[in-house]
Structures are given as structure tokens and as C-alpha cells.
Enzyme design. Structure first.
Site, short mmCIF file in Angstrom:
data_model
loop_
_atom_site.label_atom_id
_atom_site.label_comp_id
_atom_site.label_asym_id
_atom_site.label_seq_id
_atom_site.Cartn_x
_atom_site.Cartn_y
_atom_site.Cartn_z
N GLU A 29 0.84 -1.20 0.00
CA GLU A 29 0.00 0.00 0.00
C GLU A 29 0.88 1.25 0.00
OE1 GLU A 29 -2.89 0.07 3.16
OE2 GLU A 29 -3.86 1.87 2.34
N ASN A 174 -12.13 -1.30 -1.55
CA ASN A 174 -11.47 -1.91 -0.39
C ASN A 174 -12.26 -1.54 0.86
OD1 ASN A 174 -9.02 -2.87 1.31
ND2 ASN A 174 -9.33 -0.77 2.03
N GLU A 175 -12.51 -2.51 1.71
CA GLU A 175 -13.19 -2.26 2.99
C GLU A 175 -14.33 -1.26 2.80
OE1 GLU A 175 -10.43 -1.57 6.25
OE2 GLU A 175 -9.58 -3.58 6.02
N TYR A 241 -7.08 -8.94 11.21
CA TYR A 241 -5.84 -8.62 11.92
C TYR A 241 -5.93 -9.19 13.33
CZ TYR A 241 -4.57 -5.40 8.17
OH TYR A 241 -4.22 -4.87 6.94
N GLU A 297 -6.21 -9.07 3.48
CA GLU A 297 -5.34 -8.42 4.48
C GLU A 297 -5.39 -9.27 5.72
OE1 GLU A 297 -5.94 -4.22 5.23
OE2 GLU A 297 -6.43 -3.86 3.12
N GLN A 346 2.10 -6.06 5.75
CA GLN A 346 2.32 -5.75 4.36
C GLN A 346 3.77 -6.10 4.02
OE1 GLN A 346 0.88 -1.96 2.99
NE2 GLN A 346 -1.00 -2.07 4.21
#
Ligand code: AHR
Length: 493
Positions: A29, A174-175, A241, A297, A346
Site C-alpha cells: 500500500e 477496499n473495505e 488482523y 489483508e 504488508q
């Protein structure tokens, strides 16, 4: 002290599903020091950015299969036309998601495609739904994929690239439940169909349309998306996460207690149930399992390192992160019939990175070594296993001490990776290999003396894989002594 031998069965005759190499994907990113002063470097602002060869070599060594770009939250902020053409004419923008720094668009589509070409990886581009338009996304798709005879193909040519790049993995936002537009699933499902409808097949490239998936265990998001938009979707991108403490008060990367070790391992292990529930919902609408469940992610998220910009998400990476990654990779592999792609967050200098850089120096993190050890499972046939090597308990937390992946590669070799999360006790595992006669075992191990062992720029090899001599074959039975807090990778022939 070690415990009594425990039972593991590797069913070498019952393999059915392939472990997609795309499970071992990565994410880059425009955030902190990942793109600029990370993968790309320059000596002065007067120079163009250039890709670091040492980073390319390191990522090629772990056979990076795909790279997700340009975000993350940045994707719904990004306007691709700002990142093409002569560098001096590219407008700047303020990266409001990540520290309000000025982004000069020095790295755009051509530079990213140059990177993935050097890496030998497939691009996974995420288009802008949150602040973009259908036309903008559709023209980006045309720019990278239309072979000829169209306005965007001509524009690409004028910018020095004749042939299309043939990008197939395409994220539609995204999201979208969060930074990508704060949408309800019902609203996003309609938006997804509108955007996805303007990504035509060009030449031999059919779009692989990836929808924003749930935040963690948001089953309702998946239910609505599958019901309303499943027919136009090829992948659904879940994000997960793991951290200690809370989002507002996260634990540290290198300074932590055994209680925090156990907390992180337990959260890593909970991914299994999340994926099981997600798959159950998806199976109802897509029993043939055409649609990929993607974990676009994932990884550990700690406090940022002291004296660094908190918006840059720069964190150290210890043996604990390596073990957590290994647990989650074992879970992805166990769900190989539905989970076909994942992207750890990442690649460089951000969150659970493979590589950290400081000026010209770089180091490989313990998590990098896990990815290297798991390359044997890329596109291999998963072999079903049963395993019970007891539980690791700390306080009121209890979880399986050992998890594993077994697979057979194209040359017929069996690879078994075992992860012992118990930081105190070795575990003896007695394993029988059913359906294949094996006579030779070799192995490697990743471990260290302390839970928080990590690599630094002064000691870049403090944590790295070593030869493993703790496995023995007697007849058809394999016995393995797994050191505490270790990952052991065995090859059986
Ligand atoms: O990886 C960092 C951020 O986490 C991404 O930009 C966003 O998609 C997620 O919330």
C-alpha cells in the site's frame, strides 16, 4: 521437559485439494515507508524512484505469487490517471489516510507493473469505489488490458507501453464497510454489480472480480453479498488482523509477557472458526465453490516502534509473529477448498512485514523465513491430517499446542510443517504416514531462545532457519521432537 508421544496421521492417499500458491500473496500500500523509501529508493528528490534489487531478490526467493496494490484504504483515495505520464507533470496529493504526507505519484501503474514483472508475481489491483467513478475504474481496466484500438490503449502507448499487461485480479473497492465508503452490504452489493459490469473481457483476459468481503467475522456481510451479488463475483476479500489488548491500546511488538503471547496465539487460532462459518455461508449460495474466499489483508498489528511516525505503522517482528503467521497459514491450507488467496499485510516496513529497511540496509524478518519455509506447499496437493499433540494453556486460555500442514509436491515428495506454539515445552509427535512408503526424512527448524527474538540491522540473522535433526523414521512411523516455540519443516521421501 517433553511430553509423551502423541498421535498424528498423514493421509497420503486421501489428497483432493490443491493449496493455491496465491495463499502466499503479499500487499503493498502507499503507506509509510513501503513504496517510497521502501521498495523504491532514490538518492535525491531530483532523481526518479528506482526499485531496490535486494528487495526484488528477497521476494523472488519466497516465490511471491501476487501483490495487492495500491491499498488498502489508499485505494479508495487513489486516482490512477495522476500516476501515469511524465513524472514532472504528475500532480501531488495528500495521503490523508496515512499521516497526511505528500504523495508525488512517482510510483504509478507503469512502475507497479514493472515491479511485479521483475518479481514474477501476478498483480492484484484494487480500484477506487469510495471516491471514484464507474468510468474511472473501467478506463483503468481498459488502460492495463485493452490490446489495441481504444482511447486508453492509445494513451498507454503514448506513455511508452505497447502491449497490455493482462491483469486479471481486480478488486472493486477496499473495505467498503469502512474507509472505502462506510456502506451497508445491501448498498455495496448494488455498487459492486454496477462497477463489475463495466470490466469487460479484453483479448484473453477475463476479469477476476473481487468484492470487498467482511470485516473479520461479519457473517451478515457475506450472507448479503453472496445472495445479492454472488453471480457476478469471483472472489470475496475478508480482512483479519490479530493484536493484543484493544484497537485503542495495542500491545507492543517486542516487549510482551507470556500472557500476551498466549492471547495472540489464541486469536490467530480463532481464524479457523471464522473461515468455517464464512465457508458455510458461501457453500449455501455456491456449492460448487467457484468463488474464492480471499483473505486480502491479514497479520499481526502492534504498537508502532518508538520514535517513528505512528501513521506509518512501522513495527518490529519477532518469533511470536512468525509463529502466529505459521498458525494462520496452517489454517488457510486446511481451508484450501475455499480459501484460494491471501495477502499478508504488508510486504516492507509496514505491519507484519517480510522486510525492514534502514537507508541502504535491509533485514529479513522471522515472518519472512516462515514464508520461505512454506514455499514447498505452493500449488501442492494438500494431504488431510489428524493431529492431537495436547494443549497449550496459560491462565484461562487453552488451545491446541501443535498445528500442521501436509502436502505432496509435483515430484512426489511429502512436506509436513509443524508449528509448536508452546513457549515452554517441547512436544513429541508420533506420526504415521498412510498410503505412501517413506524411507528418508530431512528437516529445518525456525526457533530461538526467547519469545521476542528478532532481527535487527546490527544482527540481521539472529532468527533464521537451521538444520533439524529431531525427526526419526522407524518403519512407517515418524517421531518428531518439536522444540518449544518452533516451526519444523520436514521433507519425506
Ligand atoms: O493495512 C493497513 C490498513 O488496514 C489498510 O489500508 C486497510 O484496508 C485496513 O484497515
Amino acid at each position: 521437559m517433553s511430553q509423551q508421544p502423541q498421535a498424528m496421521v498423514v493421509n497420503a492417499d486421501l489428497g483432493r485439494d490443491t493449496i493455491s500458491r496465491h495463499i502466499y500473496g503479499h500487499f503493498a500500500e502507499h503507506l509509510g515507508r513501503l513504496i517510497y523509501d521502501g521498495i523504491w529508493t532514490r538518492k535525491s528528490a531530483a532523481e526518479p524512484w528506482r526499485i531496490r534489487d535486494d528487495i526484488v531478490r528477497a521476494l523472488r526467493a519466497i516465490k511471491i505469487p501476487n501483490l495487492r496494490w495500491p491499498g488498502g484504504c489508499f485505494a479508495d483515495y487513489y486516482h490512477w490517471r495522476d500516476g501515469i505520464g511524465a513524472r514532472e507533470t504528475r500532480p501531488s496529493l495528500v495521503n490523508n489516510n496515512w499521516g497526511g504526507v505528500t504523495e508525488d505519484n512517482g510510483v504509478g501503474t507503469h512502475e507497479f507493473m514493472d515491479l511485479v514483472t521483475q518479481l514474477g508475481a501476478e498483480p492484484y489491483i484494487v480500484g477506487n469505489v469510495g471516491s471514484g467513478s464507474v468510468r474511472e475504474m473501467s478506463e483503468w481496466w481498459e488502460y492495463v488490458n485493452q490490446p489495441g484500438g481504444s482511447p486508453m490503449a492509445e494513451l498507454r502507448r503514448r506513455n511508452g507501453r505497447d502491449a497490455p499487461w493482462n491483469v486479471r485480479f481486480w478488486g472493486v473497492g477496499n473495505e467498503s464497510w469502512g474507509c472505502g465508503g462506510n456502506m451497508r452490504p445491501e448498498y455495496y452489493a448494488d455498487e459492486f454489480k454496477r462497477y463489475a459490469g463495466f470490466l469487460p473481457t479484453y483479448g484473453r483476459v477475463r476479469p477476476f472480480r473481487i468484492a470487498t468481503g467482511p470485516n473479520d467475522e461479519d457473517n451478515n456481510w457475506t450472507e448479503v453479498m453472496m445472495r445479492e451479488a454472488g453471480q457476478m463475483m469471483d472472489g470475496l476479500d475478508l480482512h483479519r488482523y490479530v493484536l493484543t489488548g484493544s484497537w485503542s491500546k495495542k500491545g507492543q511488538a517486542t516487549v510482551f509477557s507470556e500472557a500476551e503471547w498466549a492471547e495472540l496465539m489464541q486469536k490467530a487460532g480463532q481464524l479457523d472458526e471464522i473461515l468455517t462459518r464464512q465457508s458455510t455461508i458461501m457453500d449455501r449460495y455456491d456449492p460448487a465453490r467457484r468463488i474464492w474466499l480471499i483473505v486480502g489483508e491479514w497479520g499481526t498489528w502492534h504498537q508502532t516502534e518508538p520514535a517513528t511516525n505512528p501513521a506509518f505503522l512501522y513495527q518490529q517482528n519477532t518469533l511470536r509473529d512468525a509463529l502466529a503467521a505459521s498458525v494462520m497459514l496452517n489454517i488457510f491450507n486446511a481451508h484450501a477448498e475455499r480459501v484460494k488467496m491471501a495477502n499478508i499485510a504488508q510486504a516492507v516496513n509496514v505491519l507484519q512485514a517480510m522486510i525492514l529497511t534502514q537507508g541502504d540496509k535491509m533485514l529479513l524478518t522471522p515472518t519472512y523465513h516462515v514464508f520461505e519455509m512454506y514455499t514447498v506447499h505452493h500449488d501442492a496437493l494438500r494431504l488431510p491430517i489428524t493431529l492431537d499433540a495436547g494443549r497449550y494453556t496459560y491462565g484461562d486460555r487453552a488451545m491446541p499446542a501443535v498445528s500442521a500442514t501436509a502436502s505432496r509436491d509435483a515430484a512426489g515428495r511429502i512436506h509436513v510443517t509443524l508449528t509448536n506454539i508452546d513457549p515452554n515445552q517441547a512436544r513429541d509427535v508420533g506420526a504415521s504416514i498412510r498410503g505412501q512408503h517413506v524411507t528418508l526424512v530431512t528437516g529445518r527448524v525456525l526457533s530461538a531462545e526467547t519469545m521476542n527474538a528478532h532481527n535487527t540491522f546490527d544482527q540481521p540473522d539472529a532468527v533464521h532457519p537451521a538444520r533439524f535433526d529431531g525427526a526419526k523414521l522407524v518403519g512407517e512411523t515418524l517421531t518428531v521432537r518439536l522444540p518449544p516455540k518452533s516451526i519444523v519443516s520436514l521433507e519425506l521421501r
